[in-house]
Structures are given as C-alpha cells and as structure tokens.
Design a protein around this motif. Structure first.
Motif, PDB file in Angstrom:
ATOM      1  N   TYR A 110      45.738  46.950  41.878  1.00 37.08           N
ATOM      2  CA  TYR A 110      46.537  45.825  41.391  1.00 37.08           C
ATOM      3  C   TYR A 110      48.015  46.200  41.370  1.00 37.08           C
ATOM      4  N   VAL A 114      50.916  42.341  37.392  1.00 35.96           N
ATOM      5  CA  VAL A 114      50.154  41.141  37.753  1.00 35.96           C
ATOM      6  C   VAL A 114      49.047  40.958  36.713  1.00 35.96           C
ATOM      7  N   SER A 115      49.078  39.865  36.007  1.00 36.72           N
ATOM      8  CA  SER A 115      48.100  39.664  34.929  1.00 36.72           C
ATOM      9  C   SER A 115      46.828  39.003  35.460  1.00 36.72           C
ATOM     10  N   ASP A 116      45.781  39.080  34.636  1.00 35.24           N
ATOM     11  CA  ASP A 116      44.527  38.416  35.001  1.00 35.24           C
ATOM     12  C   ASP A 116      44.761  36.911  35.195  1.00 35.24           C
ATOM     13  N   GLU A 117      45.620  36.352  34.352  1.00 32.25           N
ATOM     14  CA  GLU A 117      45.915  34.919  34.450  1.00 32.25           C
ATOM     15  C   GLU A 117      46.543  34.589  35.804  1.00 32.25           C
ATOM     16  N   VAL A 119      46.264  36.273  38.589  1.00 30.40           N
ATOM     17  CA  VAL A 119      45.259  36.388  39.659  1.00 30.40           C
ATOM     18  C   VAL A 119      44.288  35.211  39.581  1.00 30.40           C
ATOM     19  N   GLY A 120      43.940  34.819  38.345  1.00 25.76           N
ATOM     20  CA  GLY A 120      43.065  33.653  38.154  1.00 25.76           C
ATOM     21  C   GLY A 120      43.649  32.422  38.826  1.00 25.76           C
TER      22      GLY A 120
ATOM     23  N   LYS B   5      38.969  44.332  36.455  1.00 24.12           N
ATOM     24  CA  LYS B   5      40.014  43.323  36.265  1.00 24.12           C
ATOM     25  C   LYS B   5      39.690  42.044  37.046  1.00 24.12           C
ATOM     26  N   MET B   6      39.074  42.248  38.195  1.00 25.76           N
ATOM     27  CA  MET B   6      38.771  41.083  39.027  1.00 25.76           C
ATOM     28  C   MET B   6      37.795  40.141  38.304  1.00 25.76           C
ATOM     29  N   ASN B   8      37.584  39.778  35.075  1.00 23.61           N
ATOM     30  CA  ASN B   8      38.367  39.073  34.059  1.00 23.61           C
ATOM     31  C   ASN B   8      39.240  37.992  34.694  1.00 23.61           C
ATOM     32  N   SER B   9      39.747  38.275  35.902  1.00 25.48           N
ATOM     33  CA  SER B   9      40.586  37.283  36.571  1.00 25.48           C
ATOM     34  C   SER B   9      39.785  36.031  36.938  1.00 25.48           C
ATOM     35  N   VAL B  10      38.542  36.260  37.399  1.00 25.01           N
ATOM     36  CA  VAL B  10      37.703  35.097  37.733  1.00 25.01           C
ATOM     37  C   VAL B  10      37.461  34.260  36.464  1.00 25.01           C
ATOM     38  N   GLY B  11      37.461  34.939  35.316  1.00 23.85           N
ATOM     39  CA  GLY B  11      37.309  34.228  34.043  1.00 23.85           C
ATOM     40  C   GLY B  11      38.493  33.350  33.702  1.00 23.85           C
ATOM     41  N   GLN B  12      39.556  33.457  34.493  1.00 23.70           N
ATOM     42  CA  GLN B  12      40.778  32.681  34.216  1.00 23.70           C
ATOM     43  C   GLN B  12      40.991  31.562  35.231  1.00 23.70           C
ATOM     44  N   ILE B  13      39.991  31.265  36.023  1.00 28.17           N
ATOM     45  CA  ILE B  13      40.218  30.209  37.024  1.00 28.17           C
ATOM     46  C   ILE B  13      40.309  28.845  36.347  1.00 28.17           C
ATOM     47  N   ASP B  14      40.839  27.889  37.081  1.00 25.19           N
ATOM     48  CA  ASP B  14      41.157  26.579  36.490  1.00 25.19           C
ATOM     49  C   ASP B  14      39.924  25.876  35.927  1.00 25.19           C
TER      50      ASP B  14
END
Lengths: 184, 388
Positions: A110, A114-117, A119-120, B5-6, B8-14
C-alpha cells in the motif's frame, strides 16, 4: 418497519429499535458473521455486539443506508473477532477469501497515507465499471463472504464460472489499483 | 492474525453496491445451465479426486532434502475454452444411446480396435455457458465391450471414453464379460494395509495367477455400499494404471476377509470374493514379489520462480531446503499448453512459490521437459500449502 422509522427509534433511545433491527436484519447479520466465524455461538455474540455498536453510533450518526450500515458493522466486528480466534477454529473458506483479497494488494504494498476508505472508494468506482453480475458476485464473495457454492446457487452459475469470474475480477482490480497509484 | 487491509477496504465500498448485492435475487437456471453445471460437476469431481487421492496415497511426503512437508495436489482451475487441450474441450459423447465421458487419458494405437463411425462429441465452455460440437472418429477398444469403453481420435491421438452412468455389474463374472481385466490391467505394484510412504511396498513378479483366481470367482456378488471396506482390516492394495480403463494409479484392494474393492470404474466397485480366493491372492502375491521403494502419486518439483522466458521458467528450491547448499535450480520447459497456460494466467509469476507436476523424468541438467500442471504454494510454519 421501514428503516427511517427504526433510525427514529434509535434517536428516541427506544430499545424497540434493537428488536426491530433484529427482526429486519438479524438473519443477514448472522449470515455474515457465520461466514466469517464458522460457529453459531461467536456469530450470535457478534450480532449482539453489532446492535450495541449501532445503538452507540445512532445518534449522532444518521445513516443514509441503514441496511448497509448494519452489515458493515457486523462484518467489521466479525473480522476483528476472527483475528483473535485460534488458527484451528478458523474455516478454510474464510482464510482463502482473505488470502485472495490480500493477493490483490498485499498490506506492505500500500502506498503510504492511502486509507481503507480511499481504497474502498476506488473499489466501488472499479466495480461500477463491471457488469452487474460480476459486481454482485464479487461483493457476495468478499463483502458477505458467501461460499462459492452459495454464489453459484444464487446466480444460477456453475461453481467453475464463479471461480473464474472472481479470478478475473481480482486480477483486473489489482491492475486498476496499481494504475490508480494505490500500490507503492 | 491481522485482517488484510484489502479486506477492510472492501468493507468500505459504497452502500448502494452492498444493498444491490444483498438483494440480488436467485435466478432460475435454464436447461442449458443445468447442462453447464453438470459438466462443471464432473470437472469438480475429477479435480476433487485428484486432490484427495494424493493425500490418501502420500500422507504428505518429507524428502530428507526438504525441511517442509510438501502436500501434493492439483489446483481446481477450469480453464477458458481456448486454453484447453482438445481432449479437455470435447468430453461428452453419445453412441447408440449410450453416454460416454472422457477424462482425457490417451490410449495407445495398438489397443484401438475397429472403427465404429464418426460421431459428434460435445464440449462445454462453462465460463461462457456455450457448447461446442465437433465430429470425431470413434473406435472400439480391444479387451473392452463398446457398451463400456470406446476410443475417440482427436488430433491424431486416441482417448478413452467411459460409459457415464452408474450401472454396476451384479457380479464379478459380468464385469469380466464386459472387460477382459487380465488384459486391460497389469498388476505390478502393491503395498500392505495402505499405500502411504510408511507402508511396505512390493513389485509383483507376475499377475496371471491373481487374474486366474478372480476369473474363477465369477459368482462374487456386487455389494452396493459407500462404507470403507478396508478400514481396520488386513489387505493388499494394488496400484492400477490402465490405458483402456483410462485410469492412472488408482487402487484395487483385496482384503483378508474376502472382499475385492476398486475405484477403477469411476464409481466404487465392491465384490465379495470370499476368504478362500482372497487368501490365495494374498499368499501368492506375498510369495511372488520383491520389496520396492515407495513411489509418489505424481512427480513434482517445488520452488521459487526466479525467471520466466518464452521457452522456460527457472525454479529454485533453496528456500525449502534444510541445507541451502542443497538448493537446485530447475529449468521447466514451456513446451505444452498445459503448462504454458499457468504463465499466461499469471499463476506462475516471478517471485512466486509454485509446485510443478511432470510426467517423465528430470534429466541430469535439472531440466523438466514434461511439465503438465502447476499450483501456487504458500509456505506456512514449515509446511507448503497449496491454496485452492
């Protein structure tokens, strides 16, 4: 009861809010927790913790999408609990899903800051460019952590097709994230 | 363990994407898709068999050279249509109302009999839910009734196709009438009470007497059971590789208490041959054999990919060696679609750990020119694990 009304109950600090949440989303939360934790007792506790989390968050938060808000908390708490579970208790399915996600972008790759948000948001942007089925299969697998068999059944696909869709989506997502500068 | 982290990132999708996926409804399968999934089931069954069998046969092996336990296996990949060999593409055949299916095993020309005719063979592309049909010549096989086995000629080679429904014979005699087992199978290796590396292994000098005893047990009744017949019993485990039956290193057990079991016919076949016949076979085999080394199910090399070119990949096993000085660099030739496709799909990547399965031998310059499959492996606490 509709979601807006349930949210109002939270604002009124009425414990009926939790009962209504349980009636409407208890099963969904339990399925996410169970997919991650692979046992009913831990899942049940996680669902209860989810309600406490929602109770503490609303107010002041007024979620735009209550269902997604509840699911995100359940998923987050379940993953946290999984971290403390003994290795032998973790299911092979969830470990494989997490490995697959990590293979898209390993933690140490990473870019700093770059935050999880962030990347989300990029994952969302990427998923919006994909076909509806591809998008939903990806989310069923990596947000809800459904098994390949469950996804195949839900979409009327063969299991091999689901595996292949996921394989290609992961690869494309990895390329997309690299292009967007998320990777060092 | 830390959540990647990936994840957790998927947990932040719209939210709207999550909602849409939560609510997407089940679709009704078309007939077509049923066929597709049937084809996929076969694939998964075959692959599952391939994955389970090594674990039964090998119990994991720890060669002295390596500090890690290496679990053999195959990755469950369904390749895109254009990345399949012709025998992986066209697998379903119907002749005179009998359905046959192939698992891609070639059969030598000298075992091929009369031409039956030209038939349409169907292939399923389960990724795109398409079917393809191509005409191929279908032949009888020597020593096997065409109602059970036929050969299909594809790109100059012959491949065994087996009858594709569960329709077991009522006794051993019926099976002998359909397949001349003594010609179709050569029993050369066996082990006692299991086939793992810790068991005693033997080479049988001659199998004629075994077939003679079995041919004399025509009335041995077929027993329909899914129970493990050998559990806790004394038995010999013969290894069967047969081009006619299209099987590679499957098993045939003869138990001391009088049962014959085999998985050489796609389904479990069990016959009650009686203690007398079983005793004769076991006694004969023990007296007419010589001790042999354990043979792994498949030959593999495992290591880190250090270079990939158009022609080959270089694989270095130093990282899993007890003594780094024992490390070897293998040159695996990309001379077959079955191995090239792993590079094209980035399952083999520079820096990755992979296990290569090959059919022949490694030459004295450590070149592998018969690689047929690969699997990415992870090293975890001293074990090499193959992610599905």
């Amino acid at each position: 009861m509709d979601d807006l009304r349930i949210i109002e109950l939270y604002f009124e600090r009425d414990e009926q809010a939790i009962k209504e949440t349980d009636v409407k989303y208890g099963k969904l939360c339990h399925s996410i927790a169970y997919n991650i934790l692979n046992n009913h007792e831990d899942s049940e506790e996680c669902v209860n913790d989810t309600y406490v989390g929602v109770w503490n968050a609303i107010p002041p938060t007024r979620p735009n999408n209550f269902m997604s808000f509840v699911c995100k908390i359940a998923r987050n708490l379940s993953l946290k609990r999984l971290e403390f579970m003994k290795r032998e208790k973790r299911s092979a399915d969830i470990m494989l899903s997490l490995d697959e996600l990590e293979s898209v972008l390993p933690d140490d790759r990473y870019a700093p800051g770059v935050s999880d948000e962030d990347v989300g948001k990029l994952i969302s942007k990427f998923l919006r460019t994909q076909k509806e089925d591809v998008r939903n299969v990806f989310i069923r697998k990596y947000f809800f952590f459904d098994s390949i068999g469950e996804i195949a059944e839900r979409f009327g696909f063969t299991e091999s097709k689901v595996k292949n869709m996921l394989f290609y989506t992961r690869n494309k997502l990895r390329d997309y994230l690299i292009k967007e500068g998320v990777e060092i | 363990m830390k959540t990647p982290k990936m994840a957790n990132s998927v947990g932040q999708i719209d939210d709207d994407l999550i909602e849409a996926a939560a609510e997407c409804k089940k679709k009704k399968k078309s007939n077509w898709m049923k066929w597709g999934s049937l084809a996929a089931c076969f694939a998964v069954l075959v692959i599952a068999g391939a994955m389970i069998l090594p674990s039964i046969l090998n119990d994991g092996t720890t060669p002295d050279k390596y500090k890690d336990i290496i679990h053999a296996g195959e990755s469950a990949i369904i390749w895109p249509w254009e990345y399949r060999t012709v025998y992986e593409q066209y697998t379903n055949l119907e002749v005179d109302g009998v359905s046959y299916r192939s698992n891609g095993r070639a059969v030598s020309t000298d075992l091929v009999g009369e031409l039956i005719g030209t038939c349409s063979v169907v292939g399923y592309d389960d990724i795109h839910n398409k079917s393809y049909t191509e005409d191929f010549e279908v032949y009888e096989l020597k020593y096997a009734d065409r109602s059970q086995f036929v050969a299909v000629k594809m790109e100059g080679k012959y491949y065994t196709f087996k009858k594709d429904i569960y329709d077991p014979p009522s006794n051993l005699g019926e099976l002998f009438d359909l397949v001349d087992l003594s010609q179709a199978i050569e029993l050369s290796r066996f082990s006692e009470n299991g086939d793992g590396p810790n068991k005693k292994h033997y080479t049988l000098n001659n199998d004629d007497y075994v077939w003679e005893v079995l041919a004399g047990s025509r009335d041995a009744a077929f027993i329909d059971t899914s129970a493990n017949v050998e559990n806790g019993k004394e038995y010999l485990s013969f290894t069967i590789t047969s081009e006619i039956l299209g099987v590679y290193k499957v098993a045939m057990y003869v138990t001391k208490d009088g049962y014959l079991w085999t998985n050489a016919f796609n389904y479990q076949y069990l016959f009650n041959i009686g203690e007398d016949a079983a005793g004769k076979i076991i006694k004969y085999a023990k007296e007419n054999s010589t001790k042999a080394e354990y043979e792994p199910y498949q030959n593999t090399v495992t290591g880190k990919v250090v270079e990939i070119t158009e022609e080959y990949i270089l694989l270095d096993d130093t990282v899993i060696c007890n003594d780094p000085a024992d490390g070897t660099t293998y040159k695996v030739l990309l001379n077959d679609l079955r191995i090239e496709r792993y590079v094209d799909h980035e399952i083999i990547k520079v820096g990755g750990m992979v296990q290569i399965t090959f059919e022949g031998e490694i030459d004295d310059r450590n070149t592998v020119d018969t690689a047929i499959s690969a699997a990415s492996v992870m090293i975890s606490k001293g074990e090499v694990l193959i992610p599905e």
